[in-house]
Write a protein that holds these residues in place. Structure first.
Motif, mmCIF file in Angstrom:
data_model
loop_
_atom_site.group_PDB
_atom_site.id
_atom_site.type_symbol
_atom_site.label_atom_id
_atom_site.label_comp_id
_atom_site.label_asym_id
_atom_site.label_seq_id
_atom_site.Cartn_x
_atom_site.Cartn_y
_atom_site.Cartn_z
ATOM 1 N N ILE A 38 0.835 -1.202 0.000
ATOM 2 C CA ILE A 38 0.000 0.000 0.000
ATOM 3 C C ILE A 38 0.872 1.256 0.000
ATOM 4 N N GLN A 39 1.940 1.231 0.778
ATOM 5 C CA GLN A 39 2.876 2.368 0.787
ATOM 6 C C GLN A 39 3.461 2.612 -0.596
ATOM 7 N N ILE A 40 3.764 1.535 -1.321
ATOM 8 C CA ILE A 40 4.338 1.684 -2.658
ATOM 9 C C ILE A 40 3.385 2.452 -3.573
ATOM 10 N N VAL A 41 2.103 2.117 -3.519
ATOM 11 C CA VAL A 41 1.124 2.832 -4.350
ATOM 12 C C VAL A 41 1.026 4.295 -3.914
ATOM 13 N N TYR A 113 8.050 0.076 -14.151
ATOM 14 C CA TYR A 113 7.230 -0.677 -13.202
ATOM 15 C C TYR A 113 7.900 -0.764 -11.849
ATOM 16 N N LEU A 114 7.049 -0.900 -10.831
ATOM 17 C CA LEU A 114 7.475 -1.097 -9.453
ATOM 18 C C LEU A 114 6.863 -2.404 -8.967
ATOM 19 N N ASP A 115 7.660 -3.217 -8.316
ATOM 20 C CA ASP A 115 7.202 -4.534 -7.888
ATOM 21 C C ASP A 115 6.861 -4.501 -6.401
ATOM 22 N N LEU A 325 11.385 -0.511 1.143
ATOM 23 C CA LEU A 325 10.677 -0.053 -0.038
ATOM 24 C C LEU A 325 11.604 -0.108 -1.245
ATOM 25 N N PRO A 326 11.033 -0.135 -2.472
ATOM 26 C CA PRO A 326 11.884 -0.066 -3.660
ATOM 27 C C PRO A 326 12.735 1.211 -3.655
ATOM 28 N N ALA A 333 9.608 8.497 0.498
ATOM 29 C CA ALA A 333 9.226 8.062 1.847
ATOM 30 C C ALA A 333 9.910 8.896 2.911
ATOM 31 N N ALA A 334 11.116 9.395 2.614
ATOM 32 C CA ALA A 334 11.878 10.162 3.585
ATOM 33 C C ALA A 334 11.391 11.605 3.710
ATOM 34 N N GLU A 335 10.660 12.073 2.709
ATOM 35 C CA GLU A 335 10.200 13.480 2.724
ATOM 36 C C GLU A 335 9.104 13.707 3.748
#
Length: 335
Positions: A38-41, A113-115, A325-326, A333-335
């Protein structure tokens, strides 16, 4: 171990309502793999803007999918559903994993793409590839048609993996004889069902090679153990989850087998079968690994409108696992 749990607001005087003891299973709900997916999306939307495409439901939960749709995610079942004009937009593969043909197709179309495949599912993929390289014939214990099973079998050439769903399947399985046998499993199975299938395979093929480490994920195991601790002591069990969620369906089955006479799977409070539940004095509640905690709270609130509820949390394990995370999203994510 039992500890006090969250309370729920009542809409009328408690004296006017029948008392209800709610035992809240813990662990429950989101696991590390679901949380990561969910975080990836969400982070892809933050970094790249909308739309972001997602192949298949990112996790099997309608509430989660609809929430991500509202934020700009577009869900498709196959890559060719993405319009040509949108091919430069990111596409994300779901937590269940995909066959190797999917990233290959994305690369051939120059898609970024992101897996979001759960790392514990990726572990099973690597395990299957290792067995294949060593010339072993692979037995996969899992459910036909489930995306995770399709993804795992799709890591290898067709015919390299034989699917076994039941003890009867294990009893009837006929190996090709082209190499030693090895078994792997879907990560969201019933621990007890899988044990029975493995026992049958071991009985028939004493030399069969097991996984280096259990394939059924920690979250599946922990949630089933919590249900086993609660189910014998309650009149009914609510499992919050989606009908197409394998781990949620297994929780309902585990509750029944552990001695709970009425175990039901519901997606939202509006799905609670009030008539069949009657007026229980005790109730267990858990949630599948893809069900958010807000839905558990919604269920508790719904019971608090009809009952004078007291909530206890029954905790059987602690979880502190998190997955990376990828790389492409770590700055966001760090922001």
């Amino acid at each position: 171990m039992t500890s006090a749990g969250p309370g729920a607001k009542a809409s009328a005087s408690p004296a006017q309502k029948p008392k209800l003891e709610i035992k809240l299973c813990a662990p429950r709900g989101f696991c590390a793999g679901v949380d990561r997916a969910i975080q990836i999306v969400e982070l892809a939307l933050k970094r790249f803007g909308a739309p972001v495409y997602v192949r298949h439901e990112i996790v099997h939960n309608k509430y989660v999918v609809e929430d991500l749709k509202a934020k700009g995610a577009v869900f498709v079942e196959e890559l060719d559903e993405i319009p040509d004009a949108e091919r430069e937009r990111p596409v994300i593969f779901s937590a269940h994993g995909v066959p190797k043909s999917v990233p290959a197709e994305a690369a051939s179309r120059n898609m970024f793409y992101l897996d979001a495949t759960c790392p514990l599912v990726s572990k099973v993929h690597k395990e299957a590839e290792l067995h294949h390289r060593r010339g072993r014939e692979i037995v996969l214990i899992g459910h036909a048609g489930h995306p995770e099973v399709i993804g795992t079998m799709g890591q290898l050439p067709q015919g390299s993996v034989s699917l076994v769903e039941t003890v009867e399947d294990a009893a009837a399985f006929a190996p090709s004889g082209h190499g030693p046998l090895a078994w792997i499993t879907q990560t969201t199975l019933s621990v007890d069902d899988t044990k029975a299938i493995v026992e049958k395979l071991n009985e028939r093929f004493p030399e069969i090679i097991p996984p280096h480490k259990d394939d059924i994920c920690y979250a599946t195991t922990n949630r089933q153990e919590a249900v086993k601790a609660v189910a014998p002591d309650v009149e009914a069990m609510i499992v919050v989850g989606a009908p197409n969620s394998s781990n949620s369906q297994r929780l309902r089955e585990v509750a029944e087998r552990a001695g709970c006479a009425r175990a039901v799977l519901v997606q939202r409070a509006s799905d609670i079968p009030w008539a069949s539940l009657g007026e229980p004095e005790s109730l267990g509640i858990t949630a599948g690994a893809s069900a958010p905690e807000i839905l558990v709270e919604e269920i508790i609130d719904a019971f608090a409108e009809r009952f004078d509820v007291h909530v206890q949390t029954v905790r059987t394990a602690d979880e502190d696992i998190a997955f990376n995370l990828p790389r492409a999203l770590r700055e966001a994510a760090a922001e």
